[in-house]
Each structure stands twice: as C-alpha cells, then as structure tokens.
Design a protein around this motif. Structure first.
Motif, short mmCIF file in Angstrom:
data_model
loop_
_atom_site.label_atom_id
_atom_site.label_comp_id
_atom_site.label_asym_id
_atom_site.label_seq_id
_atom_site.Cartn_x
_atom_site.Cartn_y
_atom_site.Cartn_z
N GLY A 52 0.80 -1.21 0.00
CA GLY A 52 0.00 0.00 0.00
C GLY A 52 0.83 1.26 0.00
N SER A 53 1.96 1.21 0.69
CA SER A 53 2.85 2.37 0.73
C SER A 53 3.77 2.34 -0.48
N GLY A 54 3.53 3.21 -1.43
CA GLY A 54 4.36 3.25 -2.63
C GLY A 54 3.85 2.43 -3.79
N SER A 55 2.85 1.59 -3.54
CA SER A 55 2.22 0.80 -4.61
C SER A 55 3.18 -0.14 -5.32
N ALA A 56 4.23 -0.58 -4.63
CA ALA A 56 5.14 -1.55 -5.23
C ALA A 56 4.47 -2.92 -5.26
N THR A 57 4.91 -3.74 -6.20
CA THR A 57 4.37 -5.09 -6.31
C THR A 57 5.52 -6.09 -6.38
N TYR A 58 5.18 -7.32 -6.03
CA TYR A 58 6.18 -8.40 -6.04
C TYR A 58 5.43 -9.67 -6.36
N PHE A 59 6.00 -10.46 -7.28
CA PHE A 59 5.32 -11.66 -7.75
C PHE A 59 6.19 -12.90 -7.57
N ALA A 60 5.52 -14.02 -7.37
CA ALA A 60 6.23 -15.30 -7.38
C ALA A 60 6.76 -15.54 -8.79
N GLU A 61 7.86 -16.24 -8.87
CA GLU A 61 8.47 -16.51 -10.17
C GLU A 61 7.51 -17.24 -11.11
N SER A 62 6.68 -18.08 -10.55
CA SER A 62 5.77 -18.90 -11.36
C SER A 62 4.71 -18.09 -12.08
N VAL A 63 4.47 -16.85 -11.63
CA VAL A 63 3.42 -16.04 -12.25
C VAL A 63 3.97 -14.74 -12.82
N LYS A 64 5.22 -14.47 -12.59
CA LYS A 64 5.81 -13.21 -13.05
C LYS A 64 5.69 -13.09 -14.56
N GLY A 65 5.27 -11.92 -15.02
CA GLY A 65 5.08 -11.69 -16.45
C GLY A 65 3.70 -12.05 -16.95
N ARG A 66 2.94 -12.77 -16.15
CA ARG A 66 1.58 -13.16 -16.55
C ARG A 66 0.52 -12.50 -15.67
N PHE A 67 0.84 -12.28 -14.42
CA PHE A 67 -0.09 -11.70 -13.47
C PHE A 67 0.32 -10.25 -13.16
N TYR A 79 -6.85 -5.66 -7.27
CA TYR A 79 -7.18 -6.61 -8.33
C TYR A 79 -5.96 -7.42 -8.73
N LEU A 80 -6.17 -8.70 -8.93
CA LEU A 80 -5.13 -9.58 -9.46
C LEU A 80 -5.57 -9.98 -10.86
N GLN A 81 -4.92 -9.40 -11.85
CA GLN A 81 -5.20 -9.73 -13.24
C GLN A 81 -4.33 -10.91 -13.64
N MET A 82 -4.97 -11.99 -14.04
CA MET A 82 -4.24 -13.20 -14.38
C MET A 82 -4.41 -13.48 -15.87
N ASN A 83 -3.32 -13.40 -16.60
CA ASN A 83 -3.33 -13.64 -18.03
C ASN A 83 -2.53 -14.90 -18.37
N SER A 84 -2.72 -15.38 -19.58
CA SER A 84 -2.00 -16.58 -20.04
C SER A 84 -2.06 -17.69 -19.00
N LEU A 85 -3.24 -17.94 -18.53
CA LEU A 85 -3.40 -18.93 -17.45
C LEU A 85 -3.02 -20.33 -17.92
N LYS A 86 -2.47 -21.07 -16.98
CA LYS A 86 -2.04 -22.44 -17.24
C LYS A 86 -2.80 -23.38 -16.31
N PRO A 87 -2.92 -24.64 -16.68
CA PRO A 87 -3.59 -25.60 -15.79
C PRO A 87 -2.98 -25.63 -14.39
N GLU A 88 -1.68 -25.40 -14.31
CA GLU A 88 -1.03 -25.41 -12.99
C GLU A 88 -1.37 -24.19 -12.14
N ASP A 89 -2.11 -23.24 -12.70
CA ASP A 89 -2.60 -22.12 -11.90
C ASP A 89 -3.88 -22.47 -11.16
N THR A 90 -4.43 -23.63 -11.46
CA THR A 90 -5.65 -24.07 -10.79
C THR A 90 -5.42 -24.18 -9.29
#
Length: 125
Positions: A52-67, A79-90
């Motif tokens: 919340g402070s600074g609006s920085a984000t950090y992603f797990a390697e498994s979703v980086k570049g897609r979420f 909001y969590l925008q999830m693109n290029s979803l894979k079966p392993e994201d289930t």
C-alpha cells in the motif's frame, strides 16, 4: 478489517481472469494486500503482493510476467489480473492483508493479520 475475494471461475488455458479483494473496515492507504493459493493436498503458496505504501508489487516466479496487480483506492479493492493462465494455476486463491509488511517477508503467511475466504480458479487444458 474484513477481506472479500471474488472473481474466480473456470477458464481455458491461455485465458484470463481478474480476481478482486475488497477490504472493509478500518484500513489505511499503507495497507498491504497479498494473494496466496492452495491446491488440495499441497502447501499454500505465495502468489503476489501489493504494498500500500508506494504501490510496489512483487510476484512469485511462477506467475511473473503473466499476473499483474492494481488498486482502486476509492473502492478499497486490489485486483489480481491473471493472463496466459495455465492448468497449474488451478487453485483456491485467498487474499490476505496487513497494515505493516516488510518486503523481505512479504511471501510468508505469518506476515498477514487478516485473511479473506478463497475464490476458486480452475484452468482447463
């Protein structure tokens, strides 16, 4: 603070979903929101965090570049925008939050005081 997650559903591989985490009650602009996910029989894993402070984000390697993450401050919603979803994201996705989270421990469940209910995401192949 109460957290309400929504937006899950069934989508084909390669598709997109947007999850919402709405916070109600007392929360400040520095309130940090994160997402974890869990598959039955497996450990819960960190997905992403919005500081919340600074609006920085950090992603797990498994979703980086897609979420991606975004916030609507007027609605107290992240909001969590999830693109290029894979079966392993289930998984069941759960949003969590806390007023003070430090970067180095943002991927730990113990860093968060508030937990919402989960929303189920199913990605078919």
């Amino acid at each position: 603070v109460q957290l309400q997650a929504s937006g899950g559903g069934l989508v084909q591989a390669g598709g997109s979903l947007r999850l919402s985490c709405a916070a109600s009650g007392r929360s400040s602009r520095t309130y940090t929101t994160a997402w974890f996910r869990q598959v039955p029989g497996k450990e819960r894993e960190f997905v992403a965090v919005f500081f919340g402070s600074g609006s920085a984000t950090y992603f797990a390697e498994s979703v980086k570049g897609r979420f991606t993450l975004s916030r609507d401050s007027a609605k107290n919603t992240v909001y969590l925008q999830m693109n290029s979803l894979k079966p392993e994201d289930t998984a069941v996705y759960c949003c969590v939050g806390s007023e003070t989270v430090i970067y180095s421990t943002a991927n730990r469940e113990s860093s968060y005081a508030y937990w919402g209910q989960g929303t189920e995401v199913t990605v078919s192949s």
